[in-house]
Design a protein around this motif. Sequence first.
Motif, PDB file in Angstrom:
ATOM      1  N   MET A 159       0.831  -1.209   0.000  1.00 51.63           N
ATOM      2  CA  MET A 159       0.000   0.000   0.000  1.00 51.63           C
ATOM      3  C   MET A 159       0.859   1.249   0.000  1.00 51.63           C
ATOM      4  O   MET A 159       0.504   2.248  -0.649  1.00 51.63           O
ATOM      5  CB  MET A 159      -0.970   0.000   1.178  1.00 51.63           C
ATOM      6  CG  MET A 159      -0.349   0.190   2.531  1.00 51.63           C
ATOM      7  SD  MET A 159      -1.587   0.146   3.859  1.00 51.63           S
ATOM      8  CE  MET A 159      -0.551   0.699   5.225  1.00 51.63           C
ATOM      9  N   LEU A 160       1.996   1.234   0.693  1.00 54.04           N
ATOM     10  CA  LEU A 160       2.874   2.394   0.669  1.00 54.04           C
ATOM     11  C   LEU A 160       3.484   2.572  -0.722  1.00 54.04           C
ATOM     12  O   LEU A 160       3.553   3.693  -1.243  1.00 54.04           O
ATOM     13  CB  LEU A 160       3.967   2.246   1.722  1.00 54.04           C
ATOM     14  CG  LEU A 160       4.997   3.383   1.759  1.00 54.04           C
ATOM     15  CD1 LEU A 160       4.335   4.743   1.929  1.00 54.04           C
ATOM     16  CD2 LEU A 160       6.016   3.132   2.868  1.00 54.04           C
ATOM     17  N   ALA A 161       3.908   1.476  -1.331  1.00 56.97           N
ATOM     18  CA  ALA A 161       4.433   1.558  -2.695  1.00 56.97           C
ATOM     19  C   ALA A 161       3.381   2.105  -3.650  1.00 56.97           C
ATOM     20  O   ALA A 161       3.689   2.925  -4.541  1.00 56.97           O
ATOM     21  CB  ALA A 161       4.911   0.177  -3.154  1.00 56.97           C
ATOM     22  N   ASP A 162       2.138   1.679  -3.479  1.00 58.53           N
ATOM     23  CA  ASP A 162       1.053   2.160  -4.339  1.00 58.53           C
ATOM     24  C   ASP A 162       0.837   3.659  -4.170  1.00 58.53           C
ATOM     25  O   ASP A 162       0.663   4.395  -5.152  1.00 58.53           O
ATOM     26  CB  ASP A 162      -0.242   1.413  -4.026  1.00 58.53           C
ATOM     27  CG  ASP A 162      -0.254   0.001  -4.577  1.00 58.53           C
ATOM     28  OD1 ASP A 162       0.707  -0.378  -5.273  1.00 58.53           O
ATOM     29  OD2 ASP A 162      -1.236  -0.716  -4.316  1.00 58.53           O
ATOM     30  N   ALA A 163       0.817   4.127  -2.932  1.00 53.62           N
ATOM     31  CA  ALA A 163       0.600   5.556  -2.685  1.00 53.62           C
ATOM     32  C   ALA A 163       1.722   6.387  -3.301  1.00 53.62           C
ATOM     33  O   ALA A 163       1.475   7.467  -3.866  1.00 53.62           O
ATOM     34  CB  ALA A 163       0.498   5.818  -1.187  1.00 53.62           C
ATOM     35  N   LYS A 164       2.948   5.890  -3.231  1.00 58.19           N
ATOM     36  CA  LYS A 164       4.074   6.606  -3.843  1.00 58.19           C
ATOM     37  C   LYS A 164       3.909   6.703  -5.352  1.00 58.19           C
ATOM     38  O   LYS A 164       4.160   7.752  -5.958  1.00 58.19           O
ATOM     39  CB  LYS A 164       5.387   5.894  -3.514  1.00 58.19           C
ATOM     40  CG  LYS A 164       5.828   5.990  -2.072  1.00 58.19           C
ATOM     41  CD  LYS A 164       7.131   5.211  -1.921  1.00 58.19           C
ATOM     42  CE  LYS A 164       7.678   5.222  -0.521  1.00 58.19           C
ATOM     43  NZ  LYS A 164       8.925   4.431  -0.415  1.00 58.19           N
ATOM     44  N   LEU A 165       3.507   5.603  -5.975  1.00 54.56           N
ATOM     45  CA  LEU A 165       3.301   5.617  -7.419  1.00 54.56           C
ATOM     46  C   LEU A 165       2.153   6.546  -7.805  1.00 54.56           C
ATOM     47  O   LEU A 165       2.250   7.316  -8.766  1.00 54.56           O
ATOM     48  CB  LEU A 165       3.003   4.197  -7.920  1.00 54.56           C
ATOM     49  CG  LEU A 165       4.170   3.217  -7.935  1.00 54.56           C
ATOM     50  CD1 LEU A 165       3.670   1.807  -8.248  1.00 54.56           C
ATOM     51  CD2 LEU A 165       5.223   3.646  -8.955  1.00 54.56           C
ATOM     52  N   ALA A 166       1.082   6.483  -7.045  1.00 56.30           N
ATOM     53  CA  ALA A 166      -0.112   7.258  -7.376  1.00 56.30           C
ATOM     54  C   ALA A 166       0.138   8.749  -7.283  1.00 56.30           C
ATOM     55  O   ALA A 166      -0.305   9.519  -8.146  1.00 56.30           O
ATOM     56  CB  ALA A 166      -1.271   6.860  -6.468  1.00 56.30           C
ATOM     57  N   VAL A 167       0.848   9.194  -6.262  1.00 51.13           N
ATOM     58  CA  VAL A 167       1.065  10.640  -6.117  1.00 51.13           C
ATOM     59  C   VAL A 167       1.908  11.168  -7.276  1.00 51.13           C
ATOM     60  O   VAL A 167       1.811  12.350  -7.630  1.00 51.13           O
ATOM     61  CB  VAL A 167       1.689  10.963  -4.741  1.00 51.13           C
ATOM     62  CG1 VAL A 167       3.182  10.678  -4.718  1.00 51.13           C
ATOM     63  CG2 VAL A 167       1.415  12.413  -4.346  1.00 51.13           C
ATOM     64  N   GLY A 168       2.671  10.292  -7.885  1.00 50.90           N
ATOM     65  CA  GLY A 168       3.431  10.702  -9.065  1.00 50.90           C
ATOM     66  C   GLY A 168       2.565  11.039 -10.258  1.00 50.90           C
ATOM     67  O   GLY A 168       3.030  11.694 -11.202  1.00 50.90           O
ATOM     68  N   LEU A 169       1.302  10.608 -10.239  1.00 52.46           N
ATOM     69  CA  LEU A 169       0.376  10.923 -11.327  1.00 52.46           C
ATOM     70  C   LEU A 169      -0.305  12.272 -11.157  1.00 52.46           C
ATOM     71  O   LEU A 169      -0.965  12.752 -12.081  1.00 52.46           O
ATOM     72  CB  LEU A 169      -0.702   9.835 -11.432  1.00 52.46           C
ATOM     73  CG  LEU A 169      -0.230   8.418 -11.767  1.00 52.46           C
ATOM     74  CD1 LEU A 169      -1.421   7.471 -11.810  1.00 52.46           C
ATOM     75  CD2 LEU A 169       0.534   8.386 -13.082  1.00 52.46           C
ATOM     76  N   ILE A 170      -0.165  12.869  -9.986  1.00 51.51           N
ATOM     77  CA  ILE A 170      -0.792  14.175  -9.753  1.00 51.51           C
ATOM     78  C   ILE A 170      -0.031  15.230 -10.549  1.00 51.51           C
ATOM     79  O   ILE A 170       1.169  15.433 -10.348  1.00 51.51           O
ATOM     80  CB  ILE A 170      -0.822  14.511  -8.254  1.00 51.51           C
ATOM     81  CG1 ILE A 170      -1.730  13.517  -7.519  1.00 51.51           C
ATOM     82  CG2 ILE A 170      -1.297  15.946  -8.028  1.00 51.51           C
ATOM     83  CD1 ILE A 170      -1.804  13.735  -6.021  1.00 51.51           C
ATOM     84  N   LYS A 171      -0.731  15.883 -11.440  1.00 52.61           N
ATOM     85  CA  LYS A 171      -0.067  16.809 -12.363  1.00 52.61           C
ATOM     86  C   LYS A 171       0.144  18.194 -11.768  1.00 52.61           C
ATOM     87  O   LYS A 171       1.011  18.943 -12.225  1.00 52.61           O
ATOM     88  CB  LYS A 171      -0.878  16.918 -13.651  1.00 52.61           C
ATOM     89  CG  LYS A 171      -2.305  17.415 -13.454  1.00 52.61           C
ATOM     90  CD  LYS A 171      -3.101  17.361 -14.746  1.00 52.61           C
ATOM     91  CE  LYS A 171      -4.530  17.837 -14.539  1.00 52.61           C
ATOM     92  NZ  LYS A 171      -5.324  17.769 -15.787  1.00 52.61           N
TER      93      LYS A 171
END
Length: 221
Positions: A71-83
């Motif tokens: 879940m931490l890895a997922d949150a890190k990846l996801a925040v990278g999509l915030i433009k």
Amino acid sequence: MHYGAHRDQWLEYYPPQQLRARGAVMIIHGGYWREKYTASLGAPLAQDLAARGIPAYNLEYRRGPGSAAQMLADAKLAVGLIKEEEPITVIGHSAGGQLGCLLAAHDERITQVISQAGLLDVGLAKSLGLSNAAVDELLGPLPLASYDPVELWPMRARVIIFHGRDDTDVPVKIARRAAGRAAALGQEHSFTLFDGDHFTWIDPHSSQWAACVRALSPVHY
């Protein structure tokens, strides 16, 4: 937007009807890290923010037994999509408050975490055996300190701790001790108690949600 191959690795974007704010907000739902609780819990909040002119994102992430690292890895990846550029605020409910703080400790793009009845002291939650030993189920053999917000403070992001006096799912002692640890560690924070239970925070028509929106104002407007 998918950020991985798993069915739960996605981030939903809610564009503002008329942009009125700087930065963005990411919603992280709770549910004691169990798979039956989904991002549908956060969707009404993201919709409300978008209607107010704030770019909003609603996170889904891998959950279930032994999923702490995922879940931490997922949150890190996801925040990278915030433009959008800073400021980025994470609003996390219950277990989402825990994950929001973990993310902020690992990603300096996060400038603020608003914890809605958050599980911010995972060690205390473990000792209390909350939700049928949910912490043990989450961590498996992983070290608790790596996934406990109070063990990662101080961090750059400010933490706003909101909690309900009538919360029986995450006892108010969790919030009180987290606030005490924040003060002792020099973590920038605020702590406010409200009437209401564990779920009033995720009702976009509640006064508790209105307090969360007000907490965004000095940062994003």
